[in-house]
Scaffold this motif. Structure first.
Motif, PDB file in Angstrom:
ATOM      1  N   PRO A  11       0.817  -1.275  -0.049  1.00 57.83           N
ATOM      2  CA  PRO A  11      -0.203   0.027   0.120  1.00 57.83           C
ATOM      3  C   PRO A  11       0.762   1.354  -0.068  1.00 57.83           C
ATOM      4  CG  PRO A  11      -0.746  -1.458   1.842  1.00 57.83           C
ATOM      5  CD  PRO A  11       0.483  -1.952   1.335  1.00 57.83           C
ATOM      6  N   THR A  14       2.263   1.963  -3.531  1.00 55.22           N
ATOM      7  CA  THR A  14       0.979   2.257  -4.441  1.00 55.22           C
ATOM      8  C   THR A  14       0.488   3.737  -4.118  1.00 55.22           C
ATOM      9  OG1 THR A  14      -0.665   0.899  -3.286  1.00 55.22           O
ATOM     10  CG2 THR A  14       0.343  -0.115  -5.013  1.00 55.22           C
ATOM     11  N   THR A  15       0.326   3.735  -2.845  1.00 54.09           N
ATOM     12  CA  THR A  15       0.040   5.162  -2.381  1.00 54.09           C
ATOM     13  C   THR A  15       0.960   6.186  -3.078  1.00 54.09           C
ATOM     14  OG1 THR A  15      -0.990   4.487  -0.656  1.00 54.09           O
ATOM     15  CG2 THR A  15      -0.649   6.677  -0.454  1.00 54.09           C
ATOM     16  N   PHE A  25      -5.811   6.986  -2.944  1.00 52.63           N
ATOM     17  CA  PHE A  25      -5.371   5.838  -2.219  1.00 52.63           C
ATOM     18  C   PHE A  25      -6.795   5.202  -1.735  1.00 52.63           C
ATOM     19  CE2 PHE A  25      -3.974   3.646   1.970  1.00 52.63           C
ATOM     20  CZ  PHE A  25      -4.088   2.423   1.286  1.00 52.63           C
ATOM     21  N   LEU A  27      -8.828   1.966  -0.726  1.00 53.67           N
ATOM     22  CA  LEU A  27      -8.841   0.602   0.102  1.00 53.67           C
ATOM     23  C   LEU A  27      -9.920  -0.402  -0.356  1.00 53.67           C
ATOM     24  CD1 LEU A  27      -7.305  -1.539   2.014  1.00 53.67           C
ATOM     25  CD2 LEU A  27      -8.445  -0.202   3.777  1.00 53.67           C
ATOM     26  N   LEU A  49      -2.378   0.331   8.559  1.00 49.61           N
ATOM     27  CA  LEU A  49      -2.268   1.222   7.647  1.00 49.61           C
ATOM     28  C   LEU A  49      -2.196   2.462   8.403  1.00 49.61           C
ATOM     29  CD1 LEU A  49      -4.544   0.272   4.700  1.00 49.61           C
ATOM     30  CD2 LEU A  49      -1.837   0.207   4.837  1.00 49.61           C
ATOM     31  N   PRO A  56      -6.603   5.960   3.826  1.00 42.13           N
ATOM     32  CA  PRO A  56      -6.982   6.061   2.610  1.00 42.13           C
ATOM     33  C   PRO A  56      -7.896   7.268   2.099  1.00 42.13           C
ATOM     34  CG  PRO A  56      -7.386   3.731   3.664  1.00 42.13           C
ATOM     35  CD  PRO A  56      -6.811   4.833   4.589  1.00 42.13           C
ATOM     36  N   SER A  59     -12.557   4.066   1.815  1.00 38.10           N
ATOM     37  CA  SER A  59     -12.376   2.640   2.201  1.00 38.10           C
ATOM     38  C   SER A  59     -13.662   2.187   2.623  1.00 38.10           C
ATOM     39  CB  SER A  59     -11.370   2.600   3.641  1.00 38.10           C
ATOM     40  OG  SER A  59     -11.876   3.450   4.533  1.00 38.10           O
TER      41      SER A  59
END
Length: 84
Positions: A11, A14-15, A25, A27, A49, A56, A59
């Motif tokens: 994560p 990718t964030t 971002f 989730l 996280l 995120p 999410s």
């Protein structure tokens, strides 16, 4: 308790990449395999996280009513899952 390295490594990468390119971002937790369901796993993922400062933009539980995670949740809802 410190999270598993891979639970935050993917994560995090990718964030960074998505934000660099103007993205968000999101989730999405796809819980379609009920036979392997682990109570508390979703909370652990979110806590891991947050522990790393990754929050995120959207999410489960915080999704906009018409946002991507809400639409994805609808597409895997039990009522839309085919039965055999």
């Amino acid at each position: 308790m410190a999270p598993c390295t891979w639970a935050v490594c993917v994560p995090l990468c990718t964030t960074i990449s998505s934000r660099k390119h103007g993205g968000q971002f999101l989730l999405l937790i796809e819980d379609t395999d009920q036979a392997r369901y682990v109570p508390g796993a979703e909370a652990y993922i979110k806590e891991s996280l947050e522990w790393c400062g990754l929050v995120p933009d959207e999410s489960p539980g915080s999704a906009a009513p018409d946002g991507p995670t809400a639409r994805a949740t609808e597409s895997v809802s039990p009522s839309s899952t085919p039965t055999s």
